[in-house]
Design an enzyme around this catalytic site. Structure first.
Site, PDB file in Angstrom:
ATOM      1  N   MET A   1      65.941 -32.664  35.227  1.00 35.44           N
ATOM      2  CA  MET A   1      66.731 -32.774  34.204  1.00 35.44           C
ATOM      3  C   MET A   1      66.003 -32.794  32.873  1.00 35.44           C
ATOM      4  O   MET A   1      66.351 -33.274  31.911  1.00 35.44           O
ATOM      5  CB  MET A   1      67.660 -33.872  34.322  1.00 35.44           C
ATOM      6  CG  MET A   1      68.293 -34.009  35.487  1.00 35.44           C
ATOM      7  SD  MET A   1      70.042 -34.970  35.511  1.00 35.44           S
ATOM      8  CE  MET A   1      69.191 -36.550  35.224  1.00 35.44           C
ATOM      9  N   GLY A   2      64.630 -32.190  32.943  1.00 32.25           N
ATOM     10  CA  GLY A   2      63.682 -32.014  31.891  1.00 32.25           C
ATOM     11  C   GLY A   2      63.361 -33.523  31.711  1.00 32.25           C
ATOM     12  O   GLY A   2      63.095 -34.504  32.647  1.00 32.25           O
TER      13      GLY A   2
ATOM     14  N   HIS B   1      57.481 -35.775  32.646  1.00 32.12           N
ATOM     15  CA  HIS B   1      56.479 -36.801  32.414  1.00 32.12           C
ATOM     16  C   HIS B   1      55.282 -36.581  33.635  1.00 32.12           C
ATOM     17  O   HIS B   1      55.729 -35.635  34.655  1.00 32.12           O
ATOM     18  CB  HIS B   1      57.164 -38.279  32.368  1.00 32.12           C
ATOM     19  CG  HIS B   1      58.083 -38.497  33.647  1.00 32.12           C
ATOM     20  ND1 HIS B   1      57.608 -38.648  34.735  1.00 32.12           N
ATOM     21  CD2 HIS B   1      59.164 -38.729  33.806  1.00 32.12           C
ATOM     22  CE1 HIS B   1      58.618 -38.903  35.526  1.00 32.12           C
ATOM     23  NE2 HIS B   1      59.623 -38.754  34.960  1.00 32.12           N
TER      24      HIS B   1
ATOM     25  N   HIS C   1      56.787 -35.820  37.200  1.00 36.47           N
ATOM     26  CA  HIS C   1      57.096 -34.541  37.466  1.00 36.47           C
ATOM     27  C   HIS C   1      56.105 -33.444  37.568  1.00 36.47           C
ATOM     28  O   HIS C   1      55.966 -32.635  38.561  1.00 36.47           O
ATOM     29  CB  HIS C   1      57.966 -33.860  36.209  1.00 36.47           C
ATOM     30  CG  HIS C   1      59.427 -34.512  36.132  1.00 36.47           C
ATOM     31  ND1 HIS C   1      59.686 -35.357  35.011  1.00 36.47           N
ATOM     32  CD2 HIS C   1      60.506 -34.615  36.820  1.00 36.47           C
ATOM     33  CE1 HIS C   1      61.018 -35.776  35.195  1.00 36.47           C
ATOM     34  NE2 HIS C   1      61.300 -35.174  36.082  1.00 36.47           N
TER      35      HIS C   1
ATOM     36  N   GLY D   1      61.044 -36.451  44.001  1.00 35.40           N
ATOM     37  CA  GLY D   1      60.148 -37.700  44.143  1.00 35.40           C
ATOM     38  C   GLY D   1      60.635 -38.736  44.995  1.00 35.40           C
ATOM     39  O   GLY D   1      62.041 -38.898  45.133  1.00 35.40           O
TER      40      GLY D   1
ATOM     41  N   VAL E   1      54.884 -41.738  41.205  1.00 31.82           N
ATOM     42  CA  VAL E   1      53.510 -41.772  40.213  1.00 31.82           C
ATOM     43  C   VAL E   1      53.751 -42.944  39.361  1.00 31.82           C
ATOM     44  O   VAL E   1      54.851 -43.020  38.932  1.00 31.82           O
ATOM     45  CB  VAL E   1      53.498 -40.456  39.504  1.00 31.82           C
ATOM     46  CG1 VAL E   1      52.297 -40.702  38.576  1.00 31.82           C
ATOM     47  CG2 VAL E   1      53.221 -39.309  40.322  1.00 31.82           C
TER      48      VAL E   1
ATOM     49  N   SER F   1      61.828 -40.634  33.429  1.00 34.65           N
ATOM     50  CA  SER F   1      62.405 -40.315  32.009  1.00 34.65           C
ATOM     51  C   SER F   1      63.012 -41.346  31.360  1.00 34.65           C
ATOM     52  O   SER F   1      62.903 -41.328  29.881  1.00 34.65           O
ATOM     53  CB  SER F   1      63.314 -39.161  32.118  1.00 34.65           C
ATOM     54  OG  SER F   1      62.826 -38.002  32.896  1.00 34.65           O
TER      55      SER F   1
HETATM   56  O1  PAF Z   1      66.180 -36.440  40.056  1.00 31.38           O
HETATM   57  C1  PAF Z   1      66.759 -35.691  39.052  1.00 31.38           C
HETATM   58  O2  PAF Z   1      66.161 -35.354  38.176  1.00 31.38           O
HETATM   59  C2  PAF Z   1      68.299 -34.931  39.524  1.00 31.38           C
HETATM   60  O3  PAF Z   1      69.040 -36.033  39.938  1.00 31.38           O
HETATM   61  C3  PAF Z   1      68.103 -33.711  40.186  1.00 31.38           C
HETATM   62  C4  PAF Z   1      67.969 -33.882  41.486  1.00 31.38           C
HETATM   63  C5  PAF Z   1      67.380 -32.829  39.570  1.00 31.38           C
HETATM   64  C6  PAF Z   1      69.622 -33.258  40.146  1.00 31.38           C
HETATM   65  O4  PAF Z   1      70.349 -33.025  38.745  1.00 31.38           O
END
Ligand code: PAF
Length: 284
Positions: free
Chosen positions: A29-30, A33, A36, A148, A177, A187
């Site tokens: 979802m952007g 960090h 990710h 994750g 992490v 996030s």
């Molecule tokens: O873990 C996330 O960031 C969200 O739940 C995902 C898997 C991208 C779905 O929107």
């Protein structure tokens, strides 16, 4: 540094992925960090083309949750993606993901596992997560998708969905992490003020204390973890449970020695909801 190609529609995605070979996908979802970045590193060698999706999915937030304030940091996200070897970023428009609107259309029912733990306080959350992940799998047809372990219930449900609905994507889990003091990267950590950030570390400390008692059995694990939370300030505990690794048995008993288990915790620090978990083997 070459920035990744950004695709926002189905047609752009189709162009960007022509000749892509085996695709490994990291859905996000952007607000990327270090956690990710680790997912991207894990995914890079799996396929020929690494794709990250960035979409703040409205259907996994309930009314009053942090959908509107969820951090959106696209420029920085693209830079991190470029550094991590991402070739294509799929940052779809709302219409691309929800052509029938967010209140209409077909959704995925997570079943009973979606109603416990996080699903108890967020009853519509996992329906939103599974629905958007199923759409991403449909649009990208990834060979691998990396998630994750920090969101352990989410990972478990996505695995079940992919198997249960005969999807051709291999769902791969990646270890959590942590910051230097043990706090799981998230996030949402950026919502914590200085004092809350210090308090939040009690969650991972509780898990560590529990793990240190794995040899003594389930009751000791839970008691040790609970003691840390009871002695901490600023944590509004939602759940602390020990279960089997598939989240099937929430009442794991002392007789389960020698079994693999998962210790999961959720607590609010100020207005921020944080989760964490760790794997352990009881009796070892
Ligand atoms: O873990 C996330 O960031 C969200 O739940 C995902 C898997 C991208 C779905 O929107």
């Amino acid at each position: 540094m070459m920035l990744p190609v950004v695709a926002r529609t189905r047609a752009e995605l189709h162009d960007a992925l022509s000749g892509a070979g085996k695709i490994s996908l990291v859905p996000t979802m952007g607000a990327l960090h270090g956690g990710h970045v680790q997912l991207l590193k894990h995914a890079l060698p799996l396929g020929d083309t690494l794709v990250a999706s960035i979409f703040v999915n409205p259907t996994q937030f309930a009314l009053g949750e942090d959908f509107t304030t969820y951090p959106r940091t696209m420029d920085e996200d693209l830079r991190l993606c470029a550094e991590a070897g991402v070739s294509v970023v799929f940052a779809p428009t709302l219409e691309t993901m929800y052509p029938h609107g967010i209140d209409g259309g077909v959704t995925i029912d997570p079943g009973p596992l979606g109603t416990i733990l996080e699903g108890k306080t967020r009853p519509t959350h996992f329906r939103g997560v599974l629905t958007v992940v199923a759409k991403l799998f449909g649009l990208l047809e990834p060979d691998f998708a990396v998630f994750g372990e920090k969101d352990y219930q989410q990972l478990t449900l996505i695995r079940l969905m992919a198997q249960g609905l005969c999807m051709d994507t291999e769902v791969v889990g990646c270890p959590t992490v942590r910051e230097a003091d043990g706090l799981a990267m998230s996030s949402r950590n950026r919502f914590l003020d200085y004092r809350e950030r210090k308090q939040a570390v009690a969650l991972s400390r509780a898990l560590d204390a529990g793990l240190a008692h794995a040899a003594d059995g389930a009751e000791s694990v839970l008691a040790a973890a609970r003691e840390v939370i009871d002695g901490a300030t600023g944590i509004d505990l939602d759940y602390l449970v020990l279960t089997d690794p598939f989240l099937g048995d929430l009442a794991l008993e002392e007789t389960a020695e020698g079994l693999a288990a998962r210790l999961l915790i959720e607590g609010r620090v100020g207005a921020t909801r944080l989760i964490d978990n760790a794997g352990l083997t009881l009796g070892s």
